[in-house]
Design a protein around this motif. Sequence first.
Motif, short mmCIF file in Angstrom:
data_model
loop_
_atom_site.label_atom_id
_atom_site.label_comp_id
_atom_site.label_asym_id
_atom_site.label_seq_id
_atom_site.Cartn_x
_atom_site.Cartn_y
_atom_site.Cartn_z
N SER A 1 0.86 -1.19 0.00
CA SER A 1 0.00 0.00 0.00
C SER A 1 0.89 1.24 0.00
O SER A 1 1.74 1.39 0.88
CB SER A 1 -0.90 0.03 1.23
N ILE A 2 0.70 2.10 -0.97
CA ILE A 2 1.36 3.41 -0.97
C ILE A 2 0.47 4.34 -0.17
O ILE A 2 -0.69 4.58 -0.52
CB ILE A 2 1.56 3.93 -2.41
N VAL A 3 0.99 4.80 0.95
CA VAL A 3 0.22 5.55 1.95
C VAL A 3 0.51 7.04 1.76
O VAL A 3 1.64 7.49 1.94
CB VAL A 3 0.61 5.10 3.37
N MET A 4 -0.52 7.80 1.40
CA MET A 4 -0.29 9.21 1.06
C MET A 4 -1.27 10.14 1.78
O MET A 4 -2.42 10.28 1.37
CB MET A 4 -0.39 9.41 -0.45
N PRO A 5 -0.83 10.79 2.86
CA PRO A 5 -1.62 11.87 3.44
C PRO A 5 -1.57 13.06 2.49
O PRO A 5 -0.58 13.26 1.79
CB PRO A 5 -0.90 12.16 4.75
N MET A 6 -2.62 13.86 2.50
CA MET A 6 -2.67 14.94 1.51
C MET A 6 -3.32 16.18 2.11
O MET A 6 -4.37 16.08 2.75
CB MET A 6 -3.46 14.46 0.29
N TYR A 7 -2.68 17.31 1.89
CA TYR A 7 -3.29 18.59 2.28
C TYR A 7 -2.82 19.67 1.32
O TYR A 7 -1.63 19.98 1.24
CB TYR A 7 -2.92 18.96 3.72
N GLN B 1 -7.24 2.48 6.33
CA GLN B 1 -8.15 2.14 5.23
C GLN B 1 -7.46 1.30 4.15
O GLN B 1 -8.10 0.87 3.19
CB GLN B 1 -8.72 3.42 4.61
N SER B 2 -6.16 1.07 4.31
CA SER B 2 -5.41 0.30 3.32
C SER B 2 -5.32 -1.16 3.74
O SER B 2 -5.73 -1.53 4.85
CB SER B 2 -4.00 0.88 3.17
N CYS B 3 -4.78 -2.01 2.87
CA CYS B 3 -4.74 -3.44 3.19
C CYS B 3 -3.43 -4.12 2.79
O CYS B 3 -3.34 -5.34 2.85
CB CYS B 3 -5.92 -4.16 2.57
N GLY B 4 -2.43 -3.37 2.38
CA GLY B 4 -1.18 -3.98 1.95
C GLY B 4 -0.41 -4.61 3.09
O GLY B 4 -0.45 -4.14 4.23
N GLN B 5 0.33 -5.67 2.78
CA GLN B 5 1.20 -6.29 3.77
C GLN B 5 2.37 -5.38 4.11
O GLN B 5 2.93 -5.47 5.20
CB GLN B 5 1.75 -7.62 3.24
N TYR B 6 2.74 -4.53 3.16
CA TYR B 6 3.83 -3.58 3.37
C TYR B 6 3.33 -2.18 3.06
O TYR B 6 2.42 -1.99 2.24
CB TYR B 6 5.03 -3.93 2.48
N LEU B 7 3.93 -1.19 3.74
CA LEU B 7 3.51 0.20 3.62
C LEU B 7 4.64 1.04 3.05
O LEU B 7 5.76 1.04 3.58
CB LEU B 7 3.11 0.74 4.99
N CYS B 8 4.36 1.75 1.99
CA CYS B 8 5.31 2.67 1.38
C CYS B 8 4.77 4.08 1.61
O CYS B 8 3.75 4.47 1.03
CB CYS B 8 5.44 2.38 -0.11
N THR C 1 17.30 9.24 11.11
CA THR C 1 18.45 9.07 10.21
C THR C 1 18.03 8.53 8.85
O THR C 1 18.79 8.64 7.89
CB THR C 1 19.50 8.14 10.85
N VAL C 2 16.86 7.91 8.77
CA VAL C 2 16.22 7.71 7.46
C VAL C 2 14.97 8.58 7.49
O VAL C 2 14.10 8.43 8.33
CB VAL C 2 15.88 6.23 7.17
N VAL C 3 14.92 9.55 6.59
CA VAL C 3 13.89 10.59 6.69
C VAL C 3 12.52 10.03 6.32
O VAL C 3 12.38 9.16 5.46
CB VAL C 3 14.25 11.81 5.82
N MET C 4 11.51 10.55 7.00
CA MET C 4 10.14 10.03 6.89
C MET C 4 9.64 9.90 5.45
O MET C 4 9.00 8.90 5.11
CB MET C 4 9.19 10.93 7.70
N PRO C 5 9.89 10.86 4.56
CA PRO C 5 9.36 10.70 3.20
C PRO C 5 9.91 9.49 2.45
O PRO C 5 9.40 9.16 1.38
CB PRO C 5 9.79 12.01 2.51
N THR C 6 10.94 8.83 3.00
CA THR C 6 11.49 7.65 2.35
C THR C 6 11.09 6.35 3.04
O THR C 6 11.53 5.27 2.63
CB THR C 6 13.04 7.70 2.32
N TRP C 7 10.25 6.39 4.07
CA TRP C 7 9.98 5.19 4.86
C TRP C 7 9.19 4.14 4.12
O TRP C 7 8.27 4.44 3.34
CB TRP C 7 9.22 5.55 6.14
N PHE C 8 9.55 2.90 4.43
CA PHE C 8 8.87 1.71 3.91
C PHE C 8 8.97 0.67 5.02
O PHE C 8 10.04 0.50 5.61
CB PHE C 8 9.59 1.22 2.65
N CYS C 9 7.89 -0.01 5.37
CA CYS C 9 7.96 -1.01 6.43
C CYS C 9 6.83 -2.01 6.29
O CYS C 9 5.88 -1.78 5.53
CB CYS C 9 7.93 -0.36 7.82
N SER C 10 6.91 -3.10 7.01
CA SER C 10 5.81 -4.07 7.02
C SER C 10 4.65 -3.50 7.83
O SER C 10 4.84 -2.71 8.76
CB SER C 10 6.27 -5.39 7.63
#
Length: 371
Positions: free
Chosen positions: A31-37, A113-120, A186-195
């Motif tokens: 799931s590509i997780v994108m907050p938006m404002y 609201q997403s369902c991916g096993q991994y979050l980008c 040290t890894v900036v939030m806009p680059t995060w990816f995790c299970s």
Amino acid sequence: MNPPKRLRTTEDEAETPTGGQEEEDRAVDVSIVMPMYNASCWLDECLQAILNQDYTGTVELSVFDDASTDDSRTVVEGWRQRLEARGISVVISGHTSAQPRGVGYAKNKAVSQSCGQYLCFQDADDVMFPQRVALQYEASVLHPNSLIGCKVQRVPEGSTERYARWINMISQDQLLTQVYTSHGPTVVMPTWFCSRNWYLKVGPFNEGGKGVPEDLIFFYQSLRQGGGVVRVDQCLLVYRYHEKATTHSVTEETIWKLRVDFLQERVLSQWESFTIWNAGKQGRKLYRSLNPTNQKKVKAFCDVDENKIQKGFYTYEDSKQRPKPKVPVLHYKDASAPFIICVKLDMTGGVLEENLNSLQLKEGTDYYHFN
């Protein structure tokens, strides 16, 4: 990719997707997780980059609109057909309250609201390189209890030059030893990816709203849970700098307190005594910020400034102790490890680094950077 499914769009707050067979049918790899404002001006470039991903697994885009007042929702809806034709399912929701509720809230809603096993995690004003999802997915499968980052291209070129260099150049070991520096994770939030499982174990994000560094709070909590930090050593994201970025609302004092508390918890609690490297403003501020137990562990300040050294002592004038604490000020060659280094990185033309190297010290054992 699996055939696309047209998913609901709701004008109300996003709720956790319903369970049962429907949720099983929706299960995807990432799931590509994108907050938006109010991101309308950046969305076309951002969404085109999502469309261009070379990852061959199943992908979902989950967008949560945090009460935008521009046409962001309309722009994203305009991309739905193209994304679904590519096999990328789309979930869009949000709220229309008078005020945004903050990036932490929007991220949590987009995840729930997403369902991916991994979050980008993807900021609406940034742009992925085509390999991002594939390479970070591979790293996350290998390191399921870690936050995965990557190198970035900072735009406009030259903006926050020292920060961008730090993001890309610190070593794998320093991803863990430099977590107390002023830069934040040290890894900036806009680059995060995790299970998803790791997010659920660590999270959710703090929902305090404007001025709250929800990324640093989550990052520290991940480390407390025994999580790892991994960077894919390729440039996988265009990381945009602009004056409207939410990071500008976070005060230096808020970050300072979080860092001091984490330093005391993780490092100083393990040391019997230590030296603060910098007898100037930043070193003294750190000393004053410590709890009484850790203040007593400061055996000296050290410096290269002869004027500070000749004074001999730093007196903590605001202390309630009597007599007031007096801490020796030494030349760094006369001081002893372990050290907390309160000198800004990459600001001394290599002098600080040369001095540290001359003492044959090991970062993470003999010293930690705090500034």
